[in-house]
Design a protein around this motif. Structure first.
Motif, PDB file in Angstrom:
ATOM      1  N   ALA A  90     119.214  72.467  60.118  1.00  0.00           N
ATOM      2  CA  ALA A  90     119.069  73.596  59.212  1.00  0.00           C
ATOM      3  C   ALA A  90     119.176  74.937  59.916  1.00  0.00           C
ATOM      4  CB  ALA A  90     117.744  73.501  58.458  1.00  0.00           C
ATOM      5  N   PRO A  91     118.542  75.150  61.095  1.00  0.00           N
ATOM      6  CA  PRO A  91     118.650  76.469  61.729  1.00  0.00           C
ATOM      7  C   PRO A  91     120.093  76.844  62.035  1.00  0.00           C
ATOM      8  CG  PRO A  91     116.890  75.179  62.730  1.00  0.00           C
ATOM      9  CD  PRO A  91     117.628  74.261  61.822  1.00  0.00           C
ATOM     10  N   THR A  92     120.883  75.878  62.509  1.00  0.00           N
ATOM     11  CA  THR A  92     122.261  76.222  62.836  1.00  0.00           C
ATOM     12  C   THR A  92     123.109  76.343  61.590  1.00  0.00           C
ATOM     13  OG1 THR A  92     122.775  73.886  63.105  1.00  0.00           O
ATOM     14  CG2 THR A  92     122.079  75.066  65.068  1.00  0.00           C
ATOM     15  N   VAL A  93     122.781  75.559  60.545  1.00  0.00           N
ATOM     16  CA  VAL A  93     123.593  75.578  59.326  1.00  0.00           C
ATOM     17  C   VAL A  93     123.412  76.884  58.569  1.00  0.00           C
ATOM     18  CG1 VAL A  93     123.896  74.506  57.082  1.00  0.00           C
ATOM     19  CG2 VAL A  93     123.717  73.092  59.119  1.00  0.00           C
ATOM     20  N   GLU A 121     125.615  74.413  49.420  1.00  0.00           N
ATOM     21  CA  GLU A 121     127.001  74.110  49.735  1.00  0.00           C
ATOM     22  C   GLU A 121     127.298  74.300  51.218  1.00  0.00           C
ATOM     23  OE1 GLU A 121     131.540  75.308  48.312  1.00  0.00           O
ATOM     24  OE2 GLU A 121     129.793  76.419  47.571  1.00  0.00           O
ATOM     25  N   ARG A 122     126.748  75.393  51.788  1.00  0.00           N
ATOM     26  CA  ARG A 122     126.993  75.631  53.213  1.00  0.00           C
ATOM     27  C   ARG A 122     126.417  74.511  54.073  1.00  0.00           C
ATOM     28  NH1 ARG A 122     124.511  81.397  53.783  1.00  0.00           N
ATOM     29  NH2 ARG A 122     123.267  80.553  52.074  1.00  0.00           N
ATOM     30  N   PHE A 123     125.277  73.962  53.637  1.00  0.00           N
ATOM     31  CA  PHE A 123     124.671  72.852  54.371  1.00  0.00           C
ATOM     32  C   PHE A 123     125.630  71.666  54.391  1.00  0.00           C
ATOM     33  CE2 PHE A 123     120.364  70.475  54.840  1.00  0.00           C
ATOM     34  CZ  PHE A 123     120.737  70.098  56.124  1.00  0.00           C
ATOM     35  N   GLY A 124     126.172  71.283  53.225  1.00  0.00           N
ATOM     36  CA  GLY A 124     127.091  70.154  53.156  1.00  0.00           C
ATOM     37  C   GLY A 124     128.370  70.402  53.930  1.00  0.00           C
ATOM     38  N   VAL A 125     128.924  71.630  53.792  1.00  0.00           N
ATOM     39  CA  VAL A 125     130.153  71.955  54.511  1.00  0.00           C
ATOM     40  C   VAL A 125     129.942  71.851  56.016  1.00  0.00           C
ATOM     41  CG1 VAL A 125     131.775  73.805  55.042  1.00  0.00           C
ATOM     42  CG2 VAL A 125     131.121  73.369  52.672  1.00  0.00           C
ATOM     43  N   ASN A 126     128.806  72.379  56.477  1.00  0.00           N
ATOM     44  CA  ASN A 126     128.563  72.380  57.918  1.00  0.00           C
ATOM     45  C   ASN A 126     128.222  70.990  58.441  1.00  0.00           C
ATOM     46  OD1 ASN A 126     128.599  75.252  59.163  1.00  0.00           O
ATOM     47  ND2 ASN A 126     127.639  75.511  57.173  1.00  0.00           N
ATOM     48  N   VAL A 153     126.553  65.554  48.343  1.00  0.00           N
ATOM     49  CA  VAL A 153     125.620  66.085  47.340  1.00  0.00           C
ATOM     50  C   VAL A 153     125.339  67.558  47.593  1.00  0.00           C
ATOM     51  CG1 VAL A 153     123.257  65.925  46.471  1.00  0.00           C
ATOM     52  CG2 VAL A 153     124.597  63.841  46.849  1.00  0.00           C
ATOM     53  N   PHE A 154     125.144  67.941  48.839  1.00  0.00           N
ATOM     54  CA  PHE A 154     124.858  69.345  49.144  1.00  0.00           C
ATOM     55  C   PHE A 154     126.033  70.240  48.765  1.00  0.00           C
ATOM     56  CE2 PHE A 154     121.791  67.891  52.667  1.00  0.00           C
ATOM     57  CZ  PHE A 154     120.744  67.870  51.767  1.00  0.00           C
ATOM     58  N   LYS A 155     127.265  69.720  48.871  1.00  0.00           N
ATOM     59  CA  LYS A 155     128.427  70.538  48.542  1.00  0.00           C
ATOM     60  C   LYS A 155     128.562  70.809  47.048  1.00  0.00           C
ATOM     61  CE  LYS A 155     132.434  70.257  50.147  1.00  0.00           C
ATOM     62  NZ  LYS A 155     133.794  69.789  50.479  1.00  0.00           N
ATOM     63  N   GLN A 156     127.872  70.071  46.207  1.00  0.00           N
ATOM     64  CA  GLN A 156     128.023  70.223  44.768  1.00  0.00           C
ATOM     65  C   GLN A 156     127.256  71.421  44.210  1.00  0.00           C
ATOM     66  OE1 GLN A 156     130.393  68.283  43.550  1.00  0.00           O
ATOM     67  NE2 GLN A 156     130.371  67.445  45.665  1.00  0.00           N
ATOM     68  N   MET A 163     114.678  64.620  59.402  1.00  0.00           N
ATOM     69  CA  MET A 163     115.275  64.865  60.714  1.00  0.00           C
ATOM     70  C   MET A 163     116.498  65.757  60.587  1.00  0.00           C
ATOM     71  SD  MET A 163     117.133  62.142  63.236  1.00  0.00           S
ATOM     72  CE  MET A 163     118.483  62.054  62.054  1.00  0.00           C
ATOM     73  N   LEU A 164     117.343  65.455  59.612  1.00  0.00           N
ATOM     74  CA  LEU A 164     118.550  66.231  59.400  1.00  0.00           C
ATOM     75  C   LEU A 164     118.219  67.680  59.065  1.00  0.00           C
ATOM     76  CD1 LEU A 164     121.405  65.191  59.637  1.00  0.00           C
ATOM     77  CD2 LEU A 164     121.496  64.986  57.162  1.00  0.00           C
TER      78      LEU A 164
END
Length: 554
Positions: free
Chosen positions: A19-22, A232-237, A224-227, A13-14
């Motif tokens: 994902a499109p906006t991130v 990284e952009r996914f985790g930051v957003n 985890v995505f930021k690592q 779901m996430l």
């Protein structure tokens, strides 16, 4: 396992929703200059570039990005930027690759000198290349993997602890008796019974468990995505999304604060108004406060009506302060609801008005024995909409209040309850012939009444002669009772005793029919009222010749 299913579902779901906006989102842009295009490298905006003499601004930006990627991916090329100043332009070169060419027109468009612009571009490009290589270095990737593994272990520990704590709490509450939970009420209005309170607490705990689990999973994924540089952009957003949501919510709350204060003040005034009304009602029920002409059975209905109108008035005051009150959707829904209520509540409003009139007219109370039209029984329920009556046959009949108000109501209980010295009188009619002395009939009927269970000896039963008909006389027996709930049974017993008493004294219960052939018949006047020398007249017979002569004439 259960956690695996919702873990995968939440991740999908996430990914699908965000994902499109991130991936399409870029960092906050610098102030836009006319006819310039941002140069984006590794997801970061480095600077803006104006159009050149041959290439457009977009073509120049794409070319610079492509050259930077080539240099960054070639680990053999050191990050050393050399400025090559010429007459009309300055080239920024990394190794053998010229990455940016700055002309005098570029400097004039951006409003700075060419040397200053070149120095700014040099620092920005050097930092971007260094960041690109450092984030993709083996050391960075290994460190990110270690952090991700530690975060995964921490997530599982958090999840298991949460399952353990919430599981124990839920089981402990489930094993408790329903009597251990409070009854939630507001001004004598029961909101939740102990059973419903227990169910509510368990439901809140389970929902809290789910919300905390999803929140922990959300921040775990963001960490985890930021690592890793690729996510990284996914985790930051993901974190920015939460931050912006909280900021917007907080700002909306701050902006809504004046309206919220108005609502809170109104709610406080309503609360203490209802508390005062409840205090007055309690004092009146306890007999400590009396109002002349205000009956005891009016207290609760009056309090409920006043509470209803107070809450309705408060609701009308609060509505303009609700969020979205001025929106077309809110207004459309309000119009639709009003239309539905106006079209469908005509009969309901009629019943409510009738119910209020019945309450304050005091036509009957709960437990009274009443007769409404053809329905007789005990009043079991009396509300604003309907009245329920239980008949002696144990039938429960529901009557709309509008019908009750428009019908004649006979209350058999009011007299015996509120005026014991004036009890309820039951009556029944017997028709007997003129040949039986009325004194004898009176004695038989009153004796039958006194033998009947539920009939009072004081006041004594009495008989009325209600009609002198052509053939019989109508005798109406009246007898008092203080047990209106037994009326059908008393009538049945009374009729049995009337038959017995009449039979005992030789009274035949019939309604005679006479044909007026008086010659030779005894009069129906009782013997006590006839002369002592009275004799029944003889039969008069006409000569037969007279009869035959009449026939011969014809």
């Amino acid at each position: 396992m259960k956690w695996q299913r919702w873990f995968i579902a939440f991740s999908l779901m996430l990914t699908l929703v965000l994902a499109p906006t991130v991936w399409g989102q870029t960092p906050s842009p610098t102030p836009t200059l006319p006819d310039t295009i941002p140069v984006v490298f590794d997801g970061q905006e480095l600077f803006r570039i104006p159009p050149g003499n041959i290439l457009t601004a977009q073509e120049r930006a794409n070319l610079i990005t492509s050259r930077l990627e080539q240099v960054a991916q070639d680990e053999t090329v050191p990050i050393l930027i050399i400025q090559e100043d010429k007459k009309n332009q300055t080239n920024l070169r990394v190794g053998a690759q010229v990455v940016v060419t700055i002309s005098n027109e570029d400097a004039d468009t951006l409003g700075v000198s060419r040397s200053e612009l070149a120095g700014k571009y040099e620092k920005t490009i050097a930092k971007a290349l260094a960041d690109y290589r450092s984030t993709r270095s083996p050391q960075k990737i290994i460190r990110g993997a270690i952090y991700a593994a530690l975060a995964t272990v921490g997530w599982f520990i958090f999840y298991e602890l949460m399952v353990l704590l919430f599981g124990r709490t839920v089981r402990r509450l489930e094993n408790k008796s329903e009597q251990d939970f409070p009854r939630l009420s507001l001004f004598n209005f029961d909101l939740f019974s102990p059973t419903r309170t227990k169910q509510l607490v368990l439901r809140i705990l389970r929902r809290t468990h789910l919300v905390l689990g999803l929140a922990g999973l959300y921040f775990y994924l963001a960490f985890v995505f930021k690592q890793f540089v690729w996510t990284e952009r996914f985790g930051v957003n993901l974190l920015i999304y939460v931050q912006e949501t909280l900021a917007v919510t907080w700002q909306g709350l701050v902006n809504y604060l004046p309206n919220l204060i108005n609502i809170a003040v109104t709610a406080i005034i309503v609360y203490y108004t209802l508390a005062f009304l409840q205090f007055i009602a309690n004092r009146m029920e306890a007999g400590e406060l009396r109002i002349p002409g205000f009956y005891q059975d009016w207290i609760k209905p009056t309090f409920r009506l006043m509470a209803f109108f107070t809450i309705a008035l408060a609701f009308m005051i609060i509505i303009p302060f609700l969020p979205g009150f001025q929106s077309p959707a809110f207004q459309g829904v309000s119009i639709f609801i009003g239309l539905v209520i106006s079209l469908g509540s005509t009969e309901t409003v009629t019943n409510i008005v009738a119910g209020i009139i019945l309450i304050y007219s005091r036509a009957f109370q709960l437990g009274n024995i009443v007769k409404i039209r053809e329905t007789m029984g005990m009043v079991e329920e009396k509300s604003l909409l309907i009245t329920r009556i239980r008949t002696p046959r144990n039938e429960v009949i529901t009557l709309p209040n509008s019908m009750v108000l428009n019908s004649s109501i006979t209350n058999f209980s009011t007299t015996s309850v509120h005026s014991p010295e004036r009890p309820l009188f039951l009556n029944t009619t017997v028709t007997l012939g003129y040949d039986t002395p009325w004194q004898k009939i009176y004695q038989a009927l009153t004796t039958a009444a006194l033998r009947t269970k539920g009939i009072l000896a004081d006041p004594a039963p009495f008989v009325w002669q209600t009609a002198l008909n052509d053939f019989p006389v109508s005798y109406n027996l009246n007898a008092a009772t203080d047990q209106p709930q037994l009326i059908p049974f008393i009538y049945s017993d009374l009729h049995q005793h009337i038959q017995d008493c009449c039979n005992e004294v030789g009274i035949e219960i019939m309604s005679p029919g006479f044909m007026a052939v008086r010659d030779g018949n005894h009069t129906t006047i009782p013997e006590g009222h006839l002369p002592k020398d009275y004799q029944a007249p003889g039969m008069r017979i006409s000569p037969l010749s007279r009869l035959f002569s009449n026939r011969s004439e014809h």
